[in-house]
Design a protein around this motif. Structure first.
Motif, PDB file in Angstrom:
ATOM      1  N   THR A 192      59.869  47.969  10.398  1.00 52.27           N
ATOM      2  CA  THR A 192      60.901  48.500  11.284  1.00 52.27           C
ATOM      3  C   THR A 192      62.310  48.359  10.704  1.00 52.27           C
ATOM      4  O   THR A 192      63.241  48.982  11.217  1.00 52.27           O
ATOM      5  CB  THR A 192      60.853  47.801  12.657  1.00 52.27           C
ATOM      6  N   ARG A 193      62.475  47.538   9.669  1.00 51.85           N
ATOM      7  CA  ARG A 193      63.806  47.398   9.067  1.00 51.85           C
ATOM      8  C   ARG A 193      63.986  48.397   7.924  1.00 51.85           C
ATOM      9  O   ARG A 193      64.977  49.108   7.860  1.00 51.85           O
ATOM     10  CB  ARG A 193      64.008  45.961   8.567  1.00 51.85           C
ATOM     11  N   ALA A 194      63.008  48.438   7.039  1.00 52.39           N
ATOM     12  CA  ALA A 194      63.083  49.400   5.939  1.00 52.39           C
ATOM     13  C   ALA A 194      62.699  50.799   6.391  1.00 52.39           C
ATOM     14  O   ALA A 194      62.957  51.779   5.686  1.00 52.39           O
ATOM     15  CB  ALA A 194      62.166  48.956   4.798  1.00 52.39           C
ATOM     16  N   LEU A 195      62.071  50.914   7.578  1.00 50.40           N
ATOM     17  CA  LEU A 195      61.581  52.185   8.120  1.00 50.40           C
ATOM     18  C   LEU A 195      60.666  52.883   7.116  1.00 50.40           C
ATOM     19  O   LEU A 195      60.856  54.043   6.751  1.00 50.40           O
ATOM     20  CB  LEU A 195      62.752  53.089   8.533  1.00 50.40           C
ATOM     21  N   LEU A 498      55.627  54.993  23.996  1.00 47.08           N
ATOM     22  CA  LEU A 498      56.908  54.470  23.529  1.00 47.08           C
ATOM     23  C   LEU A 498      56.908  52.955  23.621  1.00 47.08           C
ATOM     24  O   LEU A 498      56.122  52.354  24.357  1.00 47.08           O
ATOM     25  CB  LEU A 498      58.095  55.062  24.294  1.00 47.08           C
ATOM     26  N   ALA A 499      57.810  52.343  22.864  1.00 43.86           N
ATOM     27  CA  ALA A 499      58.022  50.899  22.934  1.00 43.86           C
ATOM     28  C   ALA A 499      59.453  50.603  22.532  1.00 43.86           C
ATOM     29  O   ALA A 499      60.015  51.281  21.663  1.00 43.86           O
ATOM     30  CB  ALA A 499      57.042  50.156  22.024  1.00 43.86           C
ATOM     31  N   GLY A 504      65.765  44.809  21.039  1.00 45.00           N
ATOM     32  CA  GLY A 504      66.494  45.774  21.851  1.00 45.00           C
ATOM     33  C   GLY A 504      67.326  46.761  21.064  1.00 45.00           C
ATOM     34  O   GLY A 504      68.198  47.429  21.632  1.00 45.00           O
ATOM     35  N   ASP A 505      67.038  46.910  19.745  1.00 45.96           N
ATOM     36  CA  ASP A 505      67.868  47.806  18.935  1.00 45.96           C
ATOM     37  C   ASP A 505      67.170  49.105  18.556  1.00 45.96           C
ATOM     38  O   ASP A 505      67.788  49.980  17.947  1.00 45.96           O
ATOM     39  CB  ASP A 505      68.318  47.089  17.665  1.00 45.96           C
ATOM     40  N   GLN A 506      65.877  49.240  18.875  1.00 43.97           N
ATOM     41  CA  GLN A 506      65.145  50.461  18.544  1.00 43.97           C
ATOM     42  C   GLN A 506      64.205  50.825  19.686  1.00 43.97           C
ATOM     43  O   GLN A 506      63.691  49.947  20.387  1.00 43.97           O
ATOM     44  CB  GLN A 506      64.290  50.272  17.276  1.00 43.97           C
ATOM     45  N   VAL A 507      63.966  52.127  19.834  1.00 40.81           N
ATOM     46  CA  VAL A 507      62.883  52.615  20.679  1.00 40.81           C
ATOM     47  C   VAL A 507      62.109  53.630  19.848  1.00 40.81           C
ATOM     48  O   VAL A 507      62.697  54.531  19.252  1.00 40.81           O
ATOM     49  CB  VAL A 507      63.379  53.211  22.018  1.00 40.81           C
ATOM     50  N   VAL A 522      56.232  60.677  15.036  1.00 40.83           N
ATOM     51  CA  VAL A 522      56.676  59.369  15.533  1.00 40.83           C
ATOM     52  C   VAL A 522      58.174  59.303  15.285  1.00 40.83           C
ATOM     53  O   VAL A 522      58.620  59.388  14.129  1.00 40.83           O
ATOM     54  CB  VAL A 522      55.957  58.214  14.810  1.00 40.83           C
ATOM     55  N   SER A 523      58.947  59.177  16.352  1.00 39.47           N
ATOM     56  CA  SER A 523      60.406  59.222  16.254  1.00 39.47           C
ATOM     57  C   SER A 523      61.012  57.848  16.504  1.00 39.47           C
ATOM     58  O   SER A 523      60.581  57.129  17.403  1.00 39.47           O
ATOM     59  CB  SER A 523      60.974  60.214  17.270  1.00 39.47           C
ATOM     60  N   VAL A 524      62.011  57.507  15.689  1.00 46.77           N
ATOM     61  CA  VAL A 524      62.699  56.223  15.803  1.00 46.77           C
ATOM     62  C   VAL A 524      64.130  56.479  16.255  1.00 46.77           C
ATOM     63  O   VAL A 524      64.903  57.153  15.557  1.00 46.77           O
ATOM     64  CB  VAL A 524      62.704  55.470  14.454  1.00 46.77           C
ATOM     65  N   TYR A 525      64.462  55.927  17.415  1.00 43.26           N
ATOM     66  CA  TYR A 525      65.819  56.041  17.961  1.00 43.26           C
ATOM     67  C   TYR A 525      66.514  54.685  17.864  1.00 43.26           C
ATOM     68  O   TYR A 525      65.934  53.661  18.241  1.00 43.26           O
ATOM     69  CB  TYR A 525      65.788  56.479  19.427  1.00 43.26           C
TER      70      TYR A 525
END
Length: 531
Positions: A192-195, A498-499, A504-507, A522-525
């Motif tokens: 989730t950090r390097a995506l 979704l999650a 609390g910095d990504q959905v 799969v979308s990262v907001y």
């Protein structure tokens, strides 16, 4: 170097595959077709297209290749190629009896008459006012998708493993996101950090995976394949991953399988896989009832509930031990009456499901389990200690789908799919109403979010509720205390899961698609907060 287009990529892949296959004169159209079909089964879409094209170069009249390559182009939304190849297949009398209907649909989509498809531009943003003041911001910063093999934006990543993504679960520390790709037969592990995608956990079991199964466990909850006799090798199958749940402070990720691949009608016991998140390897597979669409873990760490969409039942697994090999089935609870299953006819199991049990959550004291009934309505209340069905409370909007508790356990939030609402109840009121056989209970508050409201999640501090709205292709954010809207933002068509990250910095949102239309992303907001 410029961005390669599909017309450039496929010939390059065809050349690479031809080199792997050996001299072209040693290959027959049938052999190239078989290779393409195998690649298509593995969701390696571009390589499959290259292999089918090679078969057609060897024999332009090879009907099966025209038919199958059409499905590969369908995934990419390349409608001119779909229609071109399927019209050739039609002339060659290739394809199954239902093929004319597929061709009509493809022609309609080529003419722009199909259902609308939303593909959200990267860096789309939306803002809204936060409950305590300040500004809440959402921005689409990354996407993993299986529909555009030549994206212009480097953050729009083509990922062939993203096939019918159903749900997403964050690791306990938030460092990883697990995405269940239903038709891809895999759980995808992302950093989730390097995506970036780090691993693919494949849910295929053969003789070499026999050690994942307990040889003493021949049935789920004492009923061995009660809908019919077991196949010769019931533990050799491919699982269709649906949902996930973390237990043991995040050490184990449980993944439920919609069905085993040999059970086309979804009437036999399915299974749940257990992944050790330290290694992201499967360490155990256990039987369940038919179609375990949802999983819920008790706050006290004792129970894992498998919610069976297939027959109105709920299974309990004792997970009190630290070692996954020591987990044991601990009983079954039937909601009102078991749905009779029939092997003698094919049915739509998404609709022929009785009460269609879906979302579930344990109360904070782990004494009761609340289960949403998408069919027939209401929330069923189960007594865990007595293994008993207490009763069903109604009064909520039709098709209750997903349930979640507030951080203190005092409130229950509920999404209603078809009606398109999010509502909130006092958890204790629901339990007391069931115990008192009170037929209905009005919500404390409710809010219209949009048609097809599916998965809901909350911010770590419990102040905001996020909702994936399937039919309107959007993400809606509500105030948790009042259910007033904070903001909404577009999502790729047909979002379902979704999650929100523990920090609390990504959905993350999974867009599954409907009948191979839309979805496959799969979308990262990024979630931002400003004074």
């Amino acid at each position: 170097m410029g961005v390669l287009r599909l017309s450039q990529i496929v010939p390059l892949l065809a050349l690479l595959l031809a080199l792997q296959a050996g001299p072209a004169w040693a290959e027959t159209p049938a052999e190239a077709f078989r290779q393409g079909y195998a690649l298509q089964e593995q969701r390696r879409t571009l390589e499959a297209i290259a292999a089918f094209n090679r078969a057609l170069q060897l024999d332009p009249g090879h009907g099966p290749s025209h038919y199958e390559i059409g499905w590969s182009y369908w995934l990419l939304g390349e409608w001119p190629q779909v229609v071109q190849h399927w019209e050739a297949a039609e002339k060659l009398k290739a394809g199954p009896p239902e093929f004319p209907g597929y061709l009509r649909e493809a022609r309609a989509r080529l003419a722009g008459k199909g259902p609308p498809v939303e593909r959200v531009p990267l860096h789309t943003r939306a803002t809204g006012a936060e409950p305590g003041g300040g500004t809440l911001t959402l921005e689409l910063v990354q996407r993993f998708q299986h529909y555009n093999p030549a994206p212009e934006d480097p953050a729009d990543i083509y990922d062939e493993n993203v096939f019918s993504p159903k749900s997403v679960i964050f690791s306990a520390d938030g460092a990883k996101a697990y995405v269940n790709a239903l038709e891809g037969d895999a759980t995808l592990v992302y950093d989730t950090r390097a995506l970036k995608k780090r691993k693919v956990i494949v849910h295929r079991f053969g003789p070499e995976q026999a050690g994942l199964f307990d040889p003493q466990e021949t049935a789920a909850y004492g009923a061995a394949f009660r809908a019919g006799r077991a196949p010769p090798h019931p533990n050799q199958f491919t699982g269709k991953p649906v949902e996930g749940e973390l237990t043991h402070l995040g050490r184990y990720l449980w993944v439920s399988y919609y069905r085993r691949d040999y059970d086309r009608n979804g009437v036999l016991p399915s299974a749940v896989g257990v992944v050790d998140t330290r290694t992201d390897e499967l360490v155990r597979v256990m039987h369940t009832g038919p179609i375990p669409k949802f999983l819920a873990a008790s706050p006290d760490g004792r129970w894992l509930a498998t919610i069976h969409w297939g027959d109105n039942s709920v299974g309990l697994i004792d997970i009190g031990a630290a070692d996954a090999r020591e987990f044991r089935h601990a009983g079954e609870i039937v909601v009102e009456q078991r749905l009779p299953l029939h092997l003698d006819r094919t049915v739509d199991r998404d609709r022929y499901c009785g009460y269609c049990l879906r979302g579930a959550v344990f109360t904070a004291d782990s004494r009761h389990l609340l289960v949403g009934r998408m069919g027939g309505g209401g929330i069923a209340v189960l007594d865990v200690g007595r293994r008993a069905y207490v009763g069903t409370v109604r009064g909520m909007r039709p098709t209750p789908r997903h349930l979640l508790l507030s951080p203190d356990g005092g409130r229950l939030y509920l999404s209603s799919n078809v009606s398109g609402y999010v509502s909130v109840y006092r958890t204790a009121d629901l339990v007391e109403a069931a115990l008192a056989h009170t037929p209905t209970l009005a919500p404390l508050r409710e809010a219209r979010t949009g048609s097809g409201t599916r998965t809901i999640a909350q911010s770590p501090d419990g102040t905001a509720i996020y909702a994936a709205v399937n039919r309107e292709s959007k993400l809606v954010v509500l105030r948790a205390d009042t259910l007033q809207p904070l903001l909404e933002i577009a999502a790729d068509s047909y979002p379902v899961g979704l999650a929100v990250s523990p920090g609390g910095d990504q959905v993350w949102i999974t867009s599954q698609g409907v009948l191979l239309h839309g979805g496959n992303s799969v979308s990262v907001y990024r979630i931002g907060h400003a004074p």
